[in-house]
Write a protein that holds these residues in place. Structure first.
Motif, PDB file in Angstrom:
ATOM      1  N   LYS A   2     -15.517  44.096  56.242  1.00 15.90           N
ATOM      2  CA  LYS A   2     -15.646  43.067  55.243  1.00 15.90           C
ATOM      3  C   LYS A   2     -15.174  43.702  53.825  1.00 15.90           C
ATOM      4  CE  LYS A   2     -17.338  39.952  57.545  1.00 15.90           C
ATOM      5  NZ  LYS A   2     -16.246  38.980  58.261  1.00 15.90           N
ATOM      6  N   GLN A   4     -14.303  42.168  49.331  1.00 10.25           N
ATOM      7  CA  GLN A   4     -14.112  41.367  48.486  1.00 10.25           C
ATOM      8  C   GLN A   4     -12.771  41.061  47.696  1.00 10.25           C
ATOM      9  OE1 GLN A   4     -16.894  39.611  48.516  1.00 10.25           O
ATOM     10  NE2 GLN A   4     -16.515  38.407  46.826  1.00 10.25           N
ATOM     11  N   ALA A   6      -9.970  39.055  45.742  1.00 11.66           N
ATOM     12  CA  ALA A   6      -9.640  38.032  44.508  1.00 11.66           C
ATOM     13  C   ALA A   6      -8.589  37.116  44.901  1.00 11.66           C
ATOM     14  CB  ALA A   6      -9.465  38.812  43.182  1.00 11.66           C
ATOM     15  N   GLY A   7      -7.852  37.848  45.661  1.00 18.47           N
ATOM     16  CA  GLY A   7      -6.543  36.831  46.158  1.00 18.47           C
ATOM     17  C   GLY A   7      -5.438  37.918  47.090  1.00 18.47           C
ATOM     18  N   GLN A  26     -11.572  42.021  44.243  1.00 21.11           N
ATOM     19  CA  GLN A  26     -12.385  41.526  43.393  1.00 21.11           C
ATOM     20  C   GLN A  26     -13.180  42.674  42.903  1.00 21.11           C
ATOM     21  OE1 GLN A  26     -12.521  38.604  42.309  1.00 21.11           O
ATOM     22  NE2 GLN A  26     -13.823  38.773  40.738  1.00 21.11           N
ATOM     23  N   THR A  40     -10.692  38.946  38.163  1.00 21.10           N
ATOM     24  CA  THR A  40     -11.041  40.012  39.087  1.00 21.10           C
ATOM     25  C   THR A  40     -12.185  40.792  38.546  1.00 21.10           C
ATOM     26  OG1 THR A  40      -9.470  41.571  38.436  1.00 21.10           O
ATOM     27  CG2 THR A  40      -8.690  39.855  39.908  1.00 21.10           C
ATOM     28  N   ASN A  44     -19.128  39.958  41.592  1.00 16.69           N
ATOM     29  CA  ASN A  44     -19.778  38.844  42.303  1.00 16.69           C
ATOM     30  C   ASN A  44     -19.051  37.604  42.729  1.00 16.69           C
ATOM     31  OD1 ASN A  44     -22.367  40.205  42.639  1.00 16.69           O
ATOM     32  ND2 ASN A  44     -22.656  39.793  40.361  1.00 16.69           N
ATOM     33  N   CYS A  45     -17.982  37.529  42.260  1.00 20.77           N
ATOM     34  CA  CYS A  45     -16.916  36.609  42.525  1.00 20.77           C
ATOM     35  C   CYS A  45     -15.984  36.862  43.823  1.00 20.77           C
ATOM     36  CB  CYS A  45     -16.269  36.140  41.160  1.00 20.77           C
ATOM     37  SG  CYS A  45     -17.333  35.301  40.048  1.00 20.77           S
ATOM     38  N   GLY A  46     -14.936  36.052  43.688  1.00 19.85           N
ATOM     39  CA  GLY A  46     -13.837  36.034  44.842  1.00 19.85           C
ATOM     40  C   GLY A  46     -14.441  35.658  46.288  1.00 19.85           C
ATOM     41  N   LYS A  47     -13.562  36.121  47.215  1.00 18.18           N
ATOM     42  CA  LYS A  47     -14.135  35.840  48.520  1.00 18.18           C
ATOM     43  C   LYS A  47     -14.218  36.879  49.577  1.00 18.18           C
ATOM     44  CE  LYS A  47     -10.831  33.582  51.856  1.00 18.18           C
ATOM     45  NZ  LYS A  47      -9.817  32.703  52.026  1.00 18.18           N
ATOM     46  N   THR A  48     -15.172  36.834  50.360  1.00 18.23           N
ATOM     47  CA  THR A  48     -14.932  37.944  51.183  1.00 18.23           C
ATOM     48  C   THR A  48     -14.221  37.698  52.441  1.00 18.23           C
ATOM     49  OG1 THR A  48     -17.379  38.275  50.765  1.00 18.23           O
ATOM     50  CG2 THR A  48     -16.935  39.180  52.792  1.00 18.23           C
ATOM     51  N   MET A  49     -13.552  38.776  52.824  1.00 20.28           N
ATOM     52  CA  MET A  49     -12.790  38.565  54.129  1.00 20.28           C
ATOM     53  C   MET A  49     -12.845  39.711  55.189  1.00 20.28           C
ATOM     54  SD  MET A  49      -8.931  37.140  52.360  1.00 20.28           S
ATOM     55  CE  MET A  49      -8.481  36.712  54.109  1.00 20.28           C
TER      56      MET A  49
END
Length: 164
Positions: A2, A4, A6-7, A26, A40, A44-49
């Motif tokens: 995993k 984190q 931002a884009g 992120q 960024t 605690n923001c963004g998306k876990t991928m």
């Protein structure tokens, strides 16, 4: 693994030489005034991928010259980025990393940061300094930042600036 994010950008021409896949992580501890990517900063923001999902997207683009890790601060997530870098290098892609840390600081960090640095071709180092901002610079935002040929620098045991 995993990470984190931002884009992601599939075909960037502004994040290094050639056509690049941009991985924007992120989280950033630097908080540079005038940063072009302030969203960024918050860890605690963004998306876990999953890195496998990101690699699948990278591998689908046969036109890529390389992968760029930016952010946020890539050196805050060196383990998943190292995993992506290993796959990218095996596929013949080069790696650019944008870090707010200086080369000198990165060398003292060792561990997983050092392992990611070993896989990096080009490092743009140093915090963005708003008073040194210039739109005339190639692939960096402020005059204090350096574009470092990492492999030559590691071999020479001194900073070797990239000829780009």
């Amino acid at each position: 693994m995993k990470i984190q994010i931002a884009g992601l950008v599939n075909d960037s021409i502004v994040d290094g030489v050639g056509l690049r896949y941009g991985v924007y992580v992120q989280g950033c501890p630097h908080g540079c005034k005038g940063c072009h990517n302030p969203k960024t900063h918050d860890f605690n923001c963004g998306k876990t991928m999953d890195t496998d999902e990101i690699w699948e997207a990278i591998a689908k683009n046969p036109l890529l010259d390389g992968v760029t890790f930016s952010g946020g601060e890539p050196m805050c997530q060196p383990i998943p980025l190292k995993e992506l870098a290993v796959k990218a290098k095996a596929a013949g892609l080069n790696i650019w990393v944008y870090s707010g840390y200086t080369w000198e600081k990165l060398l003292t960090m060792g561990g997983d940061v050092g392992a990611l640095l070993q896989l990096t071709d080009i490092l743009v180092d140093g915090a963005f300094i708003e008073g040194e901002k210039s739109l005339e610079l190639r692939f960096k935002g402020s005059k204090n930042q350096r574009t470092i040929d990492v492999q030559k620098s590691l071999t020479a045991n001194k900073i070797v600036l990239a000829d780009i």
